[in-house]
Scaffold this active site. Structure first.
Site, mmCIF file in Angstrom:
data_model
loop_
_atom_site.group_PDB
_atom_site.id
_atom_site.type_symbol
_atom_site.label_atom_id
_atom_site.label_comp_id
_atom_site.label_asym_id
_atom_site.label_seq_id
_atom_site.Cartn_x
_atom_site.Cartn_y
_atom_site.Cartn_z
ATOM 1 N N LYS A 180 -36.674 -7.226 -25.167
ATOM 2 C CA LYS A 180 -36.789 -8.160 -26.287
ATOM 3 C C LYS A 180 -36.715 -7.364 -27.592
ATOM 4 C CE LYS A 180 -39.715 -11.987 -27.961
ATOM 5 N NZ LYS A 180 -41.001 -12.711 -27.750
ATOM 6 N N SER A 189 -40.481 -17.700 -27.481
ATOM 7 C CA SER A 189 -39.555 -16.916 -28.275
ATOM 8 C C SER A 189 -38.722 -15.912 -27.466
ATOM 9 C CB SER A 189 -40.342 -16.163 -29.355
ATOM 10 O OG SER A 189 -41.189 -15.194 -28.775
ATOM 11 N N SER A 193 -44.637 -17.316 -25.206
ATOM 12 C CA SER A 193 -43.268 -16.828 -25.416
ATOM 13 C C SER A 193 -42.618 -16.125 -24.240
ATOM 14 C CB SER A 193 -43.234 -15.889 -26.624
ATOM 15 O OG SER A 193 -43.387 -16.645 -27.813
#
Lengths: 491, 95, 475
Positions: free
Chosen positions: A80, A155, A179
């Site tokens: 990420k 996210s 997330s």
């Protein structure tokens, strides 16, 4: 391209047994990415050169007998884009960090290198991890591999979509209010949010320091347990990460839930929950009870106050954490300014997106003089109350079962117009972060449109092993379903 | 909850962001709704509850007083939008 | 015009003498090229996290105990949020809600007599970076070397009423901190900085007036001037029927006046909240007592002990302990030669004279205890006389000369051979018949002339009393 259908652990084993080399595996993976990413838009940075260099190095080291006790040596992994990777751009999907190249590696990146994992690239996310759809990314719109007209969730949407689309064997995400779990649910993959303090946050670009945790996203429970084992454990660079290194995660992977006490909060199945999601989750609960678990409903008080408390605490911490982005030391700097004040205001107004600005303003408000007690301090008391409610529940149950999200993945462009509605979607995940608990989301079915539904298992502090075992056992019965990837549709 | 123009101006100033007129209108609406929702917390009686900033009671995590870092100037300055003589640069802070 | 009294409270920032910064392993060494003592943590790189330096807590505790403070058993850090280029994270990690020390006091003494100044609290925090204004490019350069250096802020109660009391308080505080060894307190290097909170009120009034905070005071002289200047300014404001505004003012020592620092548009709302990246510090009874045990003897105790143990007069004891360096030298020398009074005399008279002459602080005194003891021995054993001793002392003080070598090299050793002495005395007697007969006819002082003659023939290298007795015998 069959190799990319393997799980990370299967690939790791093949590399160990010399059935394939790290470089070959990487090359296959890169080929799939190049073919599919123009469609799914998971990656912000594909570190092809660095990855090939690393794969060659690691393969040589494997040949020299290194990484004997690593099950992921030579396995490519997606990261990420809010986790600092030395020498590889780390943007938090924000214009603010468009050109930021970290001068240091996050602790998790050090651990991955020690295990011989190959960082293949950085994946898309909501800007600074603020969002539930990955649509607040400044750079691109990641699509859900099960239906490209839908969001991957957020996210960590890029990470979940990449794993589902076989653009990555496995990935690292971060979870502040859901997330990791919510995009895993939307993309039909498995994701764990570890107990707060299990994985070092050093090098994770902070959103809400008291809630953030890094965790794995994979195609099955075994991959997640293995990756978690690789990155978990105390870190002298993170005062809040003092957990002893645990090796119990993989050991817990047994197809046995007999005698496990599983509680289902009545409140989780009230209004707001999509009935098809409800149906699938209850079916899953049924499967677990048939396998010998003791499943029952109970009341979990105060959980309806988790969202307000979460948005107060998260926004307050975010407003402080994101103040360092001022155009002085790194990142974006506005081109024209008369004085310091203008440098700050123009840089931040131009560099941040709407959702980030919104949360920074909420944060500034709840901390401002005169409001601190009514908002921030009150939220800390609500947090304490929620934690207590969980502690009491865990006196009678080994874990808590529920949906990960109230719906399956919504259509692109539906969510951002109404921020409050988007916040309310986090109802099942945020309380877990407030209480610092571990939780896993695993696919448990699909709705009528064929979109995956995720089930969340919440565990006692530092007892990831228990929820991993239940999740693994459930997975043995249900198996793993991949999205129908219509190669013809992919240009 | 009603948010005044002054409040929006104040929080924007605290957050060091400049809002266009449309953004101000949008911010008033959004913050009003969100803070209004947040006020639901008050339904929960928390009298006598200790505010909890850390979920787990960890304490006394220290470093020893030993120098471990060397000169990393080049690395630390690498991302600076503007630098001069080994320093970060901003507009004059005094008139 | 009404009569006003000045009410002053101080916020003193002290840089602690740790090797590393408060939250990272960077050196705290003073100076060094800009930004060569920085890392991801102290430059606020995204993703970096603080880890607390244990020594900072121990130094803060030591300082607090020396100032008679209570130690907070569970102390925490908070974030103070504001934007400024010297603050890379845009927040300073400090302590608002649970500072490490509270409720202390310090005894000060001025011409007016003794007085107690209350210590409201002592808290730990991180220092900011340094801004250098570049007029050539009309910009400001930022050096983060000082950024993250540990500070304690010592907040006094508003108990002081004059510049004299403020200076006395600062002198006392500085001495305590130096004795405890938690800081070198060098104002010129910024390791001791004082902000002055000043208000005025009519004599007799119990209400406090509106206070202003004055910053940028980098010498005791500046502080005294600033207090006088601000007192006058506030009186004028009130006398003109206006109100004093609560604000932060920057003292300009050259212009001898202060200016309001921050403009209105800057919202001064620090939005303090508990620092989530750090965990609480829980301080046990054991920990406190272990710090107490390490606490060195402070000045007041030394003054008492010097009087009782060494029979040094109170005044002298005061001077000897006015600097830790001097007190240490005094005790080291006694340890070697066991002659407190002698040692005290040399330090009080000669050392002080030479310090003044060379414009040095007592702290900078570079005198070897071993050599001073040696010198005192040489005088006692009659190897040299006191006059020569002073000369030798000066050379020890100035170029660290070795006493014995020095006197040998310059032939200053006293005449020890009685035969040679007698010889010289006889020569003097023979060559001065007049004086001799004067002596015999009862003129006692005639012998003084004869002794003088003898001394000069011996180039002063003899013990006059010895010469006298031998002279009398010969006559």
């Amino acid at each position: 391209m069959e190799i990319t259908k393997k799980t990370a652990c299967e690939l790791g084993k093949m590399i160990k047994e010399r059935k394939i080399s790290a470089v070959e595996a990487l090359t296959e993976q890169l080929a799939v990415i190049k073919k599919r990413d123009p469609e799914y838009q998971c990656y912000l940075t594909i570190a092809e050169e660095e990855a090939l260099k690393e794969a060659k190095k690691v393969q040589k080291e494997i040949d020299d007998g290194m990484y004997a006790d690593s099950l992921l040596a030579g396995v490519p992994i997606a990261i990420k884009d809010n986790i600092c990777t030395k020498g590889i751009k780390t943007t938090c999907a924000s214009k603010m960090l468009d050109d930021f190249i970290p001068p240091y590696d996050a602790t998790v990146m050090k651990r991955l290198k020690e295990a011989g994992c190959i960082t293949i690239g950085k994946v898309n996310m909501d800007e600074f991890a603020m969002g539930s759809t990955t649509e607040t990314s400044y750079f691109k719109q990641t699509k859900n591999p099960w239906d490209v007209t839908r969001v991957p969730g957020g996210s960590s949407g890029g990470a979940a979509a990449a794993v589902a689309a076989e653009e990555a064997f496995i990935a690292l995400g971060s979870d502040t209010g859901g997330s990791i779990r919510q995009p895993s649910s939307f993309c039909g993959v498995t994701g764990i949010k570890p107990t707060y303090g299990t994985v070092s946050r050093y090098g994770l670009i902070a959103y809400a320091s008291s809630l953030d945790q890094i965790g794995p996203i994979g195609r099955d429970v075994t991959d997640c347990a293995t990756l978690l084992e690789t990155i978990a454990g105390g870190d002298p660079y993170d005062s809040t990460c003092v957990a002893a290194k645990s090796s119990s995660y993989r050991a817990a992977l047994k197809d046995d839930v007999s005698g496990m006490r599983i509680g289902i909060p009545n409140g989780y199945f009230k209004e707001g929950l999509d009935c098809e999601v409800k149906e699938q989750v209850l079916k899953a609960a049924e499967v677990l009870s048939q396998k010998g678990a003791k499943v029952e409903f109970f009341d979990l008080p105060a959980s309806e106050y988790a969202i307000p408390a979460y948005y107060v605490i998260a926004s307050a911490e975010a407003s402080s954490n994101l103040s360092r982005f001022d155009g002085v030391k790194y990142g974006y700097r506005t081109s024209e300014f008369e004085n310091l004040k203008e440098l700050y205001e123009k840089t931040r107004s131009e560099g941040f997106g709407d959702e980030v600005k919104r949360r920074m303003m909420i944060g500034a408000f709840v901390l401002s003089s005169g409001y601190y007690d009514a908002y921030y301090n009150k939220a800390l008391k609500v947090k304490a109350t929620i934690k207590k409610a969980f502690d009491q529940a865990f006196a009678s149950y080994d874990m808590i079962l529920g949906p990960t999200a109230s719906t399956t993945a919504p259509k692109l462009g539906e969510s951002l117009s109404d921020p409050l509605k988007m916040y309310l979607g986090d109802i099942y995940t945020v309380s877990v972060n407030l209480a610092g608990l571990p939780a896993i989301s695993i696919p448990c079915g699909e709705d009528k449109k064929g979109m995956p539904v995720g089930m969340q298992l919440i565990g006692k502090p530092f007892e990831e092993a228990t929820i991993l075992q239940a999740a693994y056992s459930f997975e043995q019965t249900r198996g793993y379903k991949r999205p129908m990837i219509d190669e013809r549709k992919i240009r | 909850m009603i948010i005044s123009d002054e409040t929006i101006a104040y929080v924007a100033a605290l957050a060091k962001i400049k809002l266009s007129d449309e953004e101000k209108i949008r911010a008033k609406k959004d913050l009003g709704e969100i803070l209004g929702y947040i006020e639901r917390m008050n339904e929960l009686d928390t009298d006598g509850v200790e505010p909890m900033s850390h979920a787990f009671p960890v304490s006394n995590v220290f470093r020893e007083d030993v120098v471990t870092n060397g000169d990393e100037r080049e690395e630390m300055l690498k991302n600076a939008p503007k630098q001069k003589d080994g320093c970060f640069v901003v507009p004059k802070t005094v008139e | 015009m009404k009569t006003y009294e000045t009410v002053i409270g101080l916020e003193v920032h002290v840089e602690l003498a740790t090797k590393t910064k408060i939250f990272c392993g960077c050196t705290t060494a003073f100076g060094g090229a800009p930004n060569t003592h920085i890392c991801p943590v102290c430059t606020g790189m995204p993703g970096s996290l603080p880890v607390l330096n244990k020594k900072v807590v121990e130094y803060a505790m030591a300082a607090g105990l020396a100032c008679g403070c209570e130690i907070t058993r569970k102390t925490k850090f908070d974030r103070k949020n504001y934007f400024y280029p010297d603050l890379p994270k845009a927040y300073q990690v400090s302590q608002l809600y649970l500072p490490i020390c509270r409720n202390g006091k310090i005894e000060i003494e001025t011409a007016a007599g003794k007085k107690t100044v209350g210590i409201h609290e002592i808290h730990m925090e991180e220092d900011a970076g340094k801004l250098v204004h570049d007029d050539w490019d009309d910009c400001t350069l930022i050096d983060y070397n000082r950024c993250g250096v540990p500070l304690i802020e010592i907040v006094s109660d508003p108990d002081m009423r004059s510049a004299e009391e403020v200076i006395a308080y600062l002198e006392k505080l500085r001495l305590i901190l130096k004795y405890v060894g938690v800081s070198d307190c060098k104002m010129q290097e910024g390791s001791l900085r004082a902000d002055v909170n000043l208000s005025i009120r009519e004599v007799g009034s119990t209400e406090f007036g509106t206070r202003t905070e004055m910053k940028n005071l980098n010498s005791f002289k500046a502080i005294a001037r600033a207090i006088e200047g601000e007192r006058k300014r506030q009186i004028e404001v009130l006398e003109y029927g206006k109100k004093v505004i609560q604000e932060t003012r920057r003292w300009d020592d050259n212009k001898d006046t202060s200016f309001a620092m921050r403009t209105k548009e800057d919202a001064m709302d620090y939005r303090y909240f508990p620092e989530p990246d750090l965990v609480p510090v829980v301080i046990s009874e054991e920990w406190i007592s272990s710090i107490k045990e390490k606490e060195p003897e402070l000045r007041d105790a030394k003054i008492k002990r010097y009087q009782t143990e060494y029979e040094i007069p109170a005044y002298d004891a005061g001077i000897l302990t006015a600097s830790k360096r001097m007190a240490d030298l005094f005790e080291e020398t006694i340890a070697i030669c066991q002659k407190p009074k002698e040692v005290s005399n040399w330090l009080m008279v000669e050392a002080m004279r030479l310090l003044k002459e060379t414009e040095q602080e007592a702290d900078e005194l570079m005198l070897s205890a071993k050599k001073l003891a040696e010198l005192i021995e040489m005088i006692d054993s009659g190897k040299i006389n006191r006059t020569v001793g002073k000369e030798v002392f000066e050379h020890i003080f100035k170029e660290d000369a070795d006493p014995l070598e020095y006197v040998k090299k310059n032939g200053l050793l006293m005449e020890q051979d009685d035969g040679r002495l007698k010889e010289v005395i006889r020569i003097v007697i023979q060559s001065n018949p007049q004086s001799v007969s004067d002596y015999h006819s009862g003129k006692q002082k005639a012998i003084g002339y004869l002794i003088g003659q003898t001394m000069s023939l011996l180039h002063g290298k003899a013990d006059p009393s010895k010469v006298r007795s031998m002279m009398e015998a010969e006559l």
